[in-house]
Enzyme design. Structure first.
Site, short mmCIF file in Angstrom:
data_model
loop_
_atom_site.label_atom_id
_atom_site.label_comp_id
_atom_site.label_asym_id
_atom_site.label_seq_id
_atom_site.Cartn_x
_atom_site.Cartn_y
_atom_site.Cartn_z
N GLY A 46 48.49 35.44 38.64
CA GLY A 46 48.28 35.69 37.45
C GLY A 46 47.96 37.00 38.37
N GLN A 51 43.26 44.37 40.18
CA GLN A 51 44.52 44.48 41.76
C GLN A 51 45.52 45.60 41.94
OE1 GLN A 51 44.66 40.05 40.13
NE2 GLN A 51 44.28 40.04 42.63
N CYS A 89 43.69 33.51 45.62
CA CYS A 89 42.99 35.17 45.41
C CYS A 89 44.31 36.36 45.98
CB CYS A 89 41.73 35.81 44.59
SG CYS A 89 42.13 37.51 44.17
N LEU A 90 45.14 37.05 44.81
CA LEU A 90 45.93 37.96 46.27
C LEU A 90 45.12 39.04 46.72
CD1 LEU A 90 49.07 38.72 42.81
CD2 LEU A 90 49.03 36.86 45.20
N HIS A 131 40.14 33.53 35.74
CA HIS A 131 40.25 34.07 36.88
C HIS A 131 40.82 34.94 36.71
CE1 HIS A 131 41.31 33.88 41.77
NE2 HIS A 131 41.85 35.63 40.74
N GLU A 132 41.30 35.73 36.24
CA GLU A 132 41.58 36.75 35.85
C GLU A 132 40.98 38.15 35.26
OE1 GLU A 132 44.04 37.89 37.71
OE2 GLU A 132 44.32 35.73 38.16
N HIS A 135 38.39 38.93 37.47
CA HIS A 135 38.79 40.28 37.86
C HIS A 135 38.11 41.14 36.67
CE1 HIS A 135 40.67 39.14 41.27
NE2 HIS A 135 41.38 38.16 40.92
NI NI Z 1 42.83 37.40 42.00
#
Ligand code: NI
Length: 156
Positions: A46, A51, A89-90, A131-132, A135
């Site tokens: 995701g 990001q 998380c990226l 989660h997204e 963000h």
């Molecule tokens: Ni993330």
């Protein structure tokens, strides 16, 4: 085009992303394949627009062949039933931990075509959406992890 992924410490990850007006959807269109490409290149499941350095309310969630793309997603129902599971998380490389999330949620959003949708989700999809959407509100897993987990490499 693959974009660099913003990392924890970057202010954009801590602020609320801008809502998208329906007449702005066409400007957004080129960003969507870029987000999908960037997510897949980083082996994520995701990604949220902040990001890739864009403070707008746009998220992508991996699905087989057909990623789910949502604009202005908003959680309209969260189950009281909470489940803890591991997340990474990226934007927070190398950190993994247990994060409590509602098992079931309902999300209202706009599609990239401007259609209003309401999705009832559970399990992993509900977790990724929470989660997204976090963000888009400037919240990261480090704000939610109850227990850190040591691991050698990326999970997904
Ligand atoms: Ni993330």
């Amino acid at each position: 085009m693959i974009h660099p992924i913003t990392k924890v410490g970057d202010d954009i990850l801590q602020k609320k992303a801008q809502r998208v007006a329906p007449d702005e959807l066409s400007n957004l269109a080129p960003l969507i394949p870029d987000m999908i490409e960037t997510m897949r290149h980083a082996k994520g499941i995701g990604i949220a627009a902040p990001q890739i350095g864009k403070s707008i309310q746009l998220i992508v969630v991996e699905r087989k062949d057909d990623p789910l793309v949502l604009v202005n997603p908003r959680i309209t129902f969260s189950s009281r039933n909470i489940e803890e599971d591991e997340e990474g998380c990226l934007s927070v490389p190398g950190i993994f931990g247990m994060v409590p999330r509602s098992k079931k949620i309902r999300v209202k959003a706009m599609t990239p075509e401007g259609k209003i949708v309401s999705l009832k989700t559970k399990g992993l999809l509900a977790r990724i959406l929470q989660h997204e959407i976090d963000h888009l509100n400037g919240t990261l897993i480090i704000d939610r992890i109850t227990q850190y987990i040591k691991r050698d490499g990326p999970k997904k």
